[in-house]
Structures are given as structure tokens and as C-alpha cells.
Motif scaffolding. Structure first.
Motif, PDB file in Angstrom:
ATOM      1  N   GLY A  63      31.264  33.273  28.270  1.00 42.71           N
ATOM      2  CA  GLY A  63      30.161  34.727  28.724  1.00 42.71           C
ATOM      3  C   GLY A  63      30.326  34.118  30.366  1.00 42.71           C
ATOM      4  N   ARG A  64      30.826  32.708  30.618  1.00 43.37           N
ATOM      5  CA  ARG A  64      30.816  32.845  31.332  1.00 43.37           C
ATOM      6  C   ARG A  64      32.401  33.006  32.858  1.00 43.37           C
ATOM      7  N   GLU A  65      32.256  33.796  33.868  1.00 43.10           N
ATOM      8  CA  GLU A  65      33.319  34.860  34.285  1.00 43.10           C
ATOM      9  C   GLU A  65      33.718  33.288  35.257  1.00 43.10           C
ATOM     10  N   PHE A  66      35.081  33.117  35.599  1.00 39.98           N
ATOM     11  CA  PHE A  66      35.485  32.347  36.726  1.00 39.98           C
ATOM     12  C   PHE A  66      36.386  33.206  37.327  1.00 39.98           C
ATOM     13  N   GLN A  67      36.730  32.907  38.506  1.00 43.51           N
ATOM     14  CA  GLN A  67      37.282  33.305  39.839  1.00 43.51           C
ATOM     15  C   GLN A  67      37.280  32.180  40.936  1.00 43.51           C
ATOM     16  N   HIS A  68      38.638  31.420  40.678  1.00 41.77           N
ATOM     17  CA  HIS A  68      39.301  30.740  41.829  1.00 41.77           C
ATOM     18  C   HIS A  68      39.826  31.159  42.769  1.00 41.77           C
ATOM     19  N   ARG A  69      40.027  30.830  43.712  1.00 38.57           N
ATOM     20  CA  ARG A  69      40.274  31.249  44.965  1.00 38.57           C
ATOM     21  C   ARG A  69      41.861  30.925  44.849  1.00 38.57           C
ATOM     22  N   ASN A  70      42.517  29.496  44.152  1.00 33.93           N
ATOM     23  CA  ASN A  70      44.042  29.983  44.045  1.00 33.93           C
ATOM     24  C   ASN A  70      45.260  30.369  42.547  1.00 33.93           C
ATOM     25  N   ASP A  71      45.950  29.967  41.835  1.00 32.43           N
ATOM     26  CA  ASP A  71      46.453  30.278  41.661  1.00 32.43           C
ATOM     27  C   ASP A  71      46.279  28.751  40.345  1.00 32.43           C
ATOM     28  N   GLU A  72      46.783  29.658  39.142  1.00 34.88           N
ATOM     29  CA  GLU A  72      45.236  28.914  37.646  1.00 34.88           C
ATOM     30  C   GLU A  72      47.108  29.105  36.845  1.00 34.88           C
ATOM     31  N   LEU A  73      46.967  28.290  35.862  1.00 42.84           N
ATOM     32  CA  LEU A  73      47.953  28.253  34.476  1.00 42.84           C
ATOM     33  C   LEU A  73      47.565  28.090  33.186  1.00 42.84           C
ATOM     34  N   MET A  74      46.907  28.699  31.822  1.00 43.64           N
ATOM     35  CA  MET A  74      46.309  28.421  30.474  1.00 43.64           C
ATOM     36  C   MET A  74      47.460  27.841  30.162  1.00 43.64           C
ATOM     37  N   TYR A  75      47.903  26.657  29.472  1.00 41.63           N
ATOM     38  CA  TYR A  75      48.158  26.564  28.444  1.00 41.63           C
ATOM     39  C   TYR A  75      48.003  26.077  26.711  1.00 41.63           C
TER      40      TYR A  75
END
Length: 184
Positions: free
Chosen positions: A116-128
Motif C-alpha cells: 500500500g506504500r506509495e513512492f515518489q522519487h525525485r530522480n529516475d528509477e529502474l525496476m528489474y
């Protein structure tokens, strides 16, 4: 040989991060510390190593301690191996794959986490997705990812994710939050 603790530390990057976080110029730090702008620039660019006394002056000018700056310093080597059995997984089974403060951060998630936790990062992200599967909600759409799939998120996009298969392994690589995505 790959042990980062045996390598000298690069304190200049820690000094620069702290100075920029405080939004101070080199001139202001020079004035506060009694050291020259050229010397401080050389320290930040790893072309000069400050003495303990000079580091204490810089730390005081930055409102911190020399010990804190040394603790935040990067290992001098450009190569650092983190072995599979190194580091501890937190109760949520998250392990950092990169030591120190660098431009890129990498985390390994095993199993589920707070879906349920929402994330918002300042910079780019890659999920693998290394093993298993996940579902990612971003920009009002759900994406299902399986083994070998990647998802790239531009900085600022709100998202949440959850594992859809037990013992899923996901590696998340992100540009450090301390870096300004727009420039220097």
C-alpha cells in the motif's frame, strides 16, 4: 582485496554534498573556515586531502563534525563488490547492493513489502524482476512484470508495487536523491 574498508576514503564528495545541501557557495565556506576557495575546490574534487585540522575547520563551517564527514565519505576505489552473503536484509527483506553515497543506489527486495506504500522519487528509477512477478501501479495504470522484465520510471512519478508471486526478487536501481536531475 575488494573490501572497501581497506581503501582510503574520498571525503571531498561528502564535503560537496553537505555544502550543496546547505546551499552554500565555496566562498561562504572559505570565509567561515578560514581556508581558501582554491583549496576547498581541490578537496571537493579529490585533488587535495585535507589535514585533520583543516577537515575540522571545514566541518565547523558546514555545521557538522569531521567524524560525520568521514562517515559519509566514499571509498576511494571505483570498484566495490557486494557479495550475496554480505549485508543484512531488513525485516522487510531489503538489502542495499551499493555501499556508501553514490550517484546510483541499488536495492534488492525479496518477497513482498508494504504494497500500500506509495513512492515518489525525485530522480529516475529502474525496476528489474530477477525472480517471480510484480504488479506496479503508475500513472493510473497497472503493469504486470515477470522474470527478466524491467520498468523505467521517470523522476516524480507516483507509484506503488507488490509481489504477485511468493519469494519474488526485485532489484531497484535509482539515481541518488541528493542529485539535482536538472543539472550540476
Amino acid at each position: 582485496m575488494g573490501d572497501h574498508k581497506e581503501q582510503p576514503l574520498r571525503v571531498g564528495a561528502a564535503v560537496r554534498r553537505r555544502r550543496r545541501a546547505l546551499e552554500l557557495t565555496l566562498s561562504v565556506v572559505a570565509e567561515r573556515s578560514g581556508l581558501s576557495v582554491p583549496f576547498l575546490s581541490q578537496v571537493e574534487n579529490e585533488r587535495a586531502r585535507p589535514s585533520r585540522h583543516s577537515l575540522e575547520k571545514v566541518a565547523a563551517a558546514l555545521g557538522t563534525t569531521a567524524a560525520t564527514l568521514l562517515a559519509a565519505a566514499d571509498p576511494a576505489g571505483g570498484v566495490d563488490v557486494v557479495r550475496a552473503d554480505e549485508g543484512e536484509h531488513t525485516p522487510a527483506r531489503v538489502r542495499s547492493l551499493v555501499r556508501g553515497h553514490h550517484q546510483l543506489h541499488a536495492l534488492e527486495f525479496i518477497g513482498d513489502h508494504d504494497a500500500g506504500r506509495e513512492f515518489q522519487h525525485r530522480n529516475d528509477e529502474l525496476m528489474y524482476v530477477v525472480e517471480g512477478g510484480i504488479e506496479v501501479e503508475a500513472e493510473g495504470r497497472a503493469q504486470r512484470l515477470g522474470r527478466g522484465d524491467t520498468l523505467y520510471l521517470t523522476g516524480g512519478i507516483r507509484h506503488r508495487w507488490r509481489a504477485t508471486v511468493p519469494e519474488t526478487r526485485v532489484v531497484v536501481v535509482a539515481v541518488g536523491e541528493h542529485l539535482d536531475p536538472g543539472g550540476a
